[in-house]
Design an enzyme around this catalytic site. Structure first.
Site, PDB file in Angstrom:
ATOM      1  N   SER A 128      39.067  60.044  39.352  1.00  0.00           N
ATOM      2  CA  SER A 128      38.354  58.886  38.808  1.00  0.00           C
ATOM      3  C   SER A 128      38.610  58.629  37.332  1.00  0.00           C
ATOM      4  O   SER A 128      37.685  58.456  36.539  1.00  0.00           O
ATOM      5  CB  SER A 128      36.838  59.013  39.063  1.00  0.00           C
ATOM      6  OG  SER A 128      36.577  58.988  40.433  1.00  0.00           O
ATOM      7  N   HIS A 150      35.366  58.185  51.217  1.00  0.00           N
ATOM      8  CA  HIS A 150      35.482  56.836  51.773  1.00  0.00           C
ATOM      9  C   HIS A 150      34.218  56.425  52.522  1.00  0.00           C
ATOM     10  O   HIS A 150      34.281  55.648  53.487  1.00  0.00           O
ATOM     11  CB  HIS A 150      36.704  56.723  52.693  1.00  0.00           C
ATOM     12  CG  HIS A 150      37.999  56.635  51.956  1.00  0.00           C
ATOM     13  ND1 HIS A 150      38.457  55.484  51.364  1.00  0.00           N
ATOM     14  CD2 HIS A 150      38.939  57.590  51.690  1.00  0.00           C
ATOM     15  CE1 HIS A 150      39.624  55.709  50.779  1.00  0.00           C
ATOM     16  NE2 HIS A 150      39.934  56.988  50.950  1.00  0.00           N
ATOM     17  N   ASP A 165      32.062  56.816  42.010  1.00  0.00           N
ATOM     18  CA  ASP A 165      32.796  57.272  40.835  1.00  0.00           C
ATOM     19  C   ASP A 165      32.033  56.980  39.545  1.00  0.00           C
ATOM     20  O   ASP A 165      31.880  57.848  38.678  1.00  0.00           O
ATOM     21  CB  ASP A 165      34.172  56.608  40.783  1.00  0.00           C
ATOM     22  CG  ASP A 165      35.036  56.963  41.971  1.00  0.00           C
ATOM     23  OD1 ASP A 165      34.636  57.851  42.758  1.00  0.00           O
ATOM     24  OD2 ASP A 165      36.110  56.354  42.128  1.00  0.00           O
ATOM     25  N   TYR A 209      43.708  50.159  50.729  1.00  0.00           N
ATOM     26  CA  TYR A 209      42.278  50.332  50.457  1.00  0.00           C
ATOM     27  C   TYR A 209      41.471  49.218  51.109  1.00  0.00           C
ATOM     28  O   TYR A 209      40.472  49.467  51.807  1.00  0.00           O
ATOM     29  CB  TYR A 209      42.051  50.354  48.945  1.00  0.00           C
ATOM     30  CG  TYR A 209      40.689  50.856  48.537  1.00  0.00           C
ATOM     31  CD1 TYR A 209      40.450  52.209  48.359  1.00  0.00           C
ATOM     32  CD2 TYR A 209      39.634  49.974  48.324  1.00  0.00           C
ATOM     33  CE1 TYR A 209      39.210  52.677  47.983  1.00  0.00           C
ATOM     34  CE2 TYR A 209      38.390  50.425  47.950  1.00  0.00           C
ATOM     35  CZ  TYR A 209      38.180  51.774  47.776  1.00  0.00           C
ATOM     36  OH  TYR A 209      36.943  52.219  47.407  1.00  0.00           O
ATOM     37  N   ASP A 226      31.253  55.785  50.406  1.00  0.00           N
ATOM     38  CA  ASP A 226      30.362  55.134  49.443  1.00  0.00           C
ATOM     39  C   ASP A 226      30.300  53.629  49.670  1.00  0.00           C
ATOM     40  O   ASP A 226      29.242  53.024  49.560  1.00  0.00           O
ATOM     41  CB  ASP A 226      30.753  55.472  48.004  1.00  0.00           C
ATOM     42  CG  ASP A 226      32.190  55.154  47.640  1.00  0.00           C
ATOM     43  OD1 ASP A 226      33.014  54.941  48.559  1.00  0.00           O
ATOM     44  OD2 ASP A 226      32.488  55.132  46.427  1.00  0.00           O
ATOM     45  N   GLY A 267      45.998  59.376  38.803  1.00  0.00           N
ATOM     46  CA  GLY A 267      46.425  59.469  40.184  1.00  0.00           C
ATOM     47  C   GLY A 267      46.040  60.774  40.834  1.00  0.00           C
ATOM     48  O   GLY A 267      46.522  61.097  41.921  1.00  0.00           O
ATOM     49  N   ARG A 297      35.413  62.894  37.792  1.00  0.00           N
ATOM     50  CA  ARG A 297      34.606  63.574  38.801  1.00  0.00           C
ATOM     51  C   ARG A 297      35.505  64.110  39.908  1.00  0.00           C
ATOM     52  O   ARG A 297      36.622  63.631  40.118  1.00  0.00           O
ATOM     53  CB  ARG A 297      33.545  62.653  39.385  1.00  0.00           C
ATOM     54  CG  ARG A 297      34.095  61.472  40.195  1.00  0.00           C
ATOM     55  CD  ARG A 297      34.135  61.749  41.692  1.00  0.00           C
ATOM     56  NE  ARG A 297      34.873  60.723  42.423  1.00  0.00           N
ATOM     57  CZ  ARG A 297      36.129  60.842  42.802  1.00  0.00           C
ATOM     58  NH1 ARG A 297      36.822  61.922  42.479  1.00  0.00           N
ATOM     59  NH2 ARG A 297      36.735  59.889  43.492  1.00  0.00           N
TER      60      ARG A 297
END
Length: 475
Positions: free
Chosen positions: A216, A118, A262, A312, A120, A212, A111
Site C-alpha cells: 500500500s 479482495h 489500505d 482489478y 474490502d 508494487g 500496511r
C-alpha cells in the site's frame, strides 16, 4: 493466470518543455495498482536545482537511498532518522534553507494484510497491520500561492532531485492520464472541497514503502499528504473521515475502485496490534499481537505484474454482478452455505461463482483468524492463511508463479505456521507467520531457493505492528 496489460496513454498537446513526472516517491514504477504513464501533466513545470547545490546533496542522498532501498529490516528509530535527514537535505538543496526554520510533517505507514484479501470492496472483514515503513510529506507554506513537490530520483540517486511546480489552477485540476501526483493533488483538492483552506506549499516527499510490493505505497502517500495538510492548515478531521477521503481520491482522481482497507490501516495502525476492520461499518477492533515468540516476515518477490484497470475492475464487476443476482447489497451478506444453495437458481456464471466463493469463504476465514490470534493459536492461524492463498490462487486468480513458489517454500521451513500472498496480487509480497527464533533461517532458505529458481533476489521485512499516521514538526 491473467497478465493484464496497461491501457495505452493518451498524448494531448504539450505546450511546455517537460521531463518525467512519473517518478513515484517510494520508487520508480508508479503506484501498486496502475503502471505510470509516460505523459506528464500538460501545464506543470520542472524546476532544475542549481548544479552546485544538487551535486553537494547527491553523495549524502545516495548513501541514504541505498539504506532505505536495501530491503534490510531497520528499527523504527533508524528509519525515522534517515527519512528526516533526507527530507532536510532535499528541501535545503532544492528549495533553500533560508526559506524555512522547521518543516511541518505528515508521516503515514504502509500496511501488510494478514488475511482478508479482495473483500474490502465487498464490505467484508479484513485484518491488516500497519508496518514500520512509511511515506513522509514535509514542507512549508508558499507565500506565492504556488505548489512545489520535490522527491529524489530513485532510479539514479546521484541525479538531481525531481522538482515539480504548479499554479493553483493546475494543481487542483483533475487531469488524465493518471500520474503518481494525482494521489497528492487529489487529496488536496478533496480537502479544499471539504472546507480546508489549503494554501500554496513547498514540500518534499521521501519514503521506503516498497513499490508494487502489495504494501500500500499509494495509500501511504495519500494519508501522509492528508496528515501534512492538516498540519499545514492547523485543522484536523476525524480519522475515519480522513480514511474515506483518501479512498475517494483513489476512486475519483486515480480511477481505482478500491475498498477502504489500505487507507484505514494507514490511519488507524496500532503498535503491537492487528486490526479487524469491518469494511461495511468502517469500524475496527484491535487484535493483540504482543507475543515476542512469533513474528511477521514479509517477503517481497520483487516482481511487479501490475494490477491495472482491467484485472482489478473485472474482479470487482464479477463480485457486484454476483451480489446483484443473489439479490443482496454485497457478498458480505451471503454465507458460504447460502451461496452453495442458491447460485444455480440465481443464474451465476462459472466465473462469478468462482469469485463469489473466494469472497464469502475469505470473510469467514478472517473472523476465524482473529479468534485464533486472540487465543495465540498460531497453528490454526497458519492453516487459515494457507487456505486463503489457495483461494486467491485458484478462485480469484490473482497469484503468480513467483508468489506460489515463495509460499510453498516458506511453508516447508521449520518454524513457519503459515504463509499467503498479500495485497492486490500479480506479484508483490507474501506474508509469513513464523517463530521469532526461526526468522533468520527461514530468510536464508527462501533467499537461496528463490534465487536458484528465478535468478533474482527476494527482499525481506520483519515489521511488528506499528502506529498509524502522525503529524509533527521537524527542526
Amino acid at each position: 493466470r491473467p497478465r493484464p496489460r496497461p491501457r495505452p496513454a493518451r498524448h494531448p498537446p504539450q505546450p511546455r518543455t517537460r521531463t518525467d513526472h512519473n517518478q513515484h516517491p517510494n520508487g520508480p514504477q508508479g503506484t501498486e495498482r496502475r503502471m505510470a504513464s509516460s505523459n506528464p501533466l500538460a501545464d506543470s513545470q520542472i524546476l532544475l536545482p542549481a548544479a552546485a547545490t544538487a551535486i553537494a546533496a547527491c553523495a549524502a542522498l545516495r548513501v541514504m537511498l541505498k539504506g532505505l532501498l536495501s530491503g534490510e529490516t531497520k528499527s523504527s528509530g533508524d528509519q525515522k532518522s534517515i527519512l528526516k535527514s533526507m527530507a532536510f537535505k532535499l528541501y535545503d538543496a532544492n528549495l533553500g534553507s533560508k526559506s524555512r526554520t522547521s518543516l511541518l510533517v505528515g508521516k503515514a505507514p504502509g500496511r501488510v494484510n494478514l488475511i482478508g484479501e479482495h473483500v474490502d470492496y465487498n464490505m467484508g472483514f479484513v485484518m491488516p497491520i500497519a508496518i514500520q515503513n512509511s511515506t513522509v510529506v514535509a514542507g512549508t507554506k508558499d507565500d506565492n500561492d504556488s505548489f512545489t513537490l520535490v522527491l529524489p530520483d530513485f532510479k539514479n540517486p546521484s541525479a538531481p532531485a525531481k522538482v515539480l511546480r504548479w499554479t493553483r489552477k493546475e494543481f487542483f485540476t483533475n487531469s488524465r492520464p493518471v500520474e503518481w501526483h494525482n494521489y497528492v493533488r487529489g487529496v488536496a483538492a478533496l480537502m479544499q472541497e471539504s472546507g480546508y483552506d489549503v494554501p500554496g506549499f513547498k514540500a518534499v516527499i521521501v519514503g521506503n514503502v516498497p513499490l508494487g510490493g502489495g504494501l500500500s505505497s499509494s495509500a501511504s502517500l495519500e494519508v501522509a499528504t492528508a496528515t501534512f495538510l492538516e498540519n499545514l492548515c492547523g485543522k484536523t478531521m476525524p480519522k475515519v473521515e480522513k480514511a474515506r477521503l483518501c479512498q475517494k481520491v483513489e476512486h475519483t482522481w486515480c480511477d481505482v475502485p478500491c475498498g477502504i482497507m489500505d487507507q484505514f490501516a494507514s490511519v488507524f495502525g496500532k503498535d503491537r496490534s492487528a486490526m479487524l476492520i469491518d469494511c461495511k461499518t468502517n469500524t475496527h477492533t484491535l487484535v493483540p499481537m504482543n507475543d515476542p515468540s512469533v513474528s511477521i516476515l514479509i517477503v517481497n518477490s520483487n516482481v511487479k505484474h501490475a494490477l491495472v484497470d482491467g484485472a482489478y475492475k473485472k474482479r470487482k464487476a464479477a463480485c457486484d454482478a454476483a451480489a446483484h443476482k443473489l439479490n443482496v447489497g454485497s457478498l458480505r451478506e451471503v454465507s458460504p452455505e447460502a451461496l452453495e444453495g442458491s447460485w444455480k437458481a440465481a443464474g451465476l456464471t462459472d466465473l462469478e461463482l468462482k469469485r463469489a466463493r473466494h469472497v464469502v469463504s475469505e470473510i469467514a476465514r478472517t473472523t476465524k483468524a482473529a479468534e485464533s490470534l486472540r487465543k495465540n493459536d498460531y497453528k490454526s492461524m497458519g492453516k487459515l492463511m494457507h487456505e486463503s492463498h489457495v483461494s486467491l490462487r485458484d478462485l480469484y486468480n490473482v497469484s503468480c508463479e513467483e508468489l506460489d513458489f515463495l509460499v510453498e517454500t516458506a511453508e516447508k521451513c521449520p518454524g513457519v505456521y503459515g504463509a499467503r500472498m498479500t495485497g492486490a496480487g500479480f506479484g508483490g509480497s507474501c506474508v509469513v507467520l513464523v517463530k521469532s527464533d526461526s526468522v533468520d533461517e527461514v530468510r536464508k532458505i527462501i533467499k537461496g531457493s528463490y534465487k536458484s529458481e528465478f535468478g533474482k533476489d527476494a527482499s525481506f521485512l520483519a515489521s511488528p505492528p506499528s502506529e498509524g499516521a502522525t503529524a509533527s514538526i521537524w527542526t
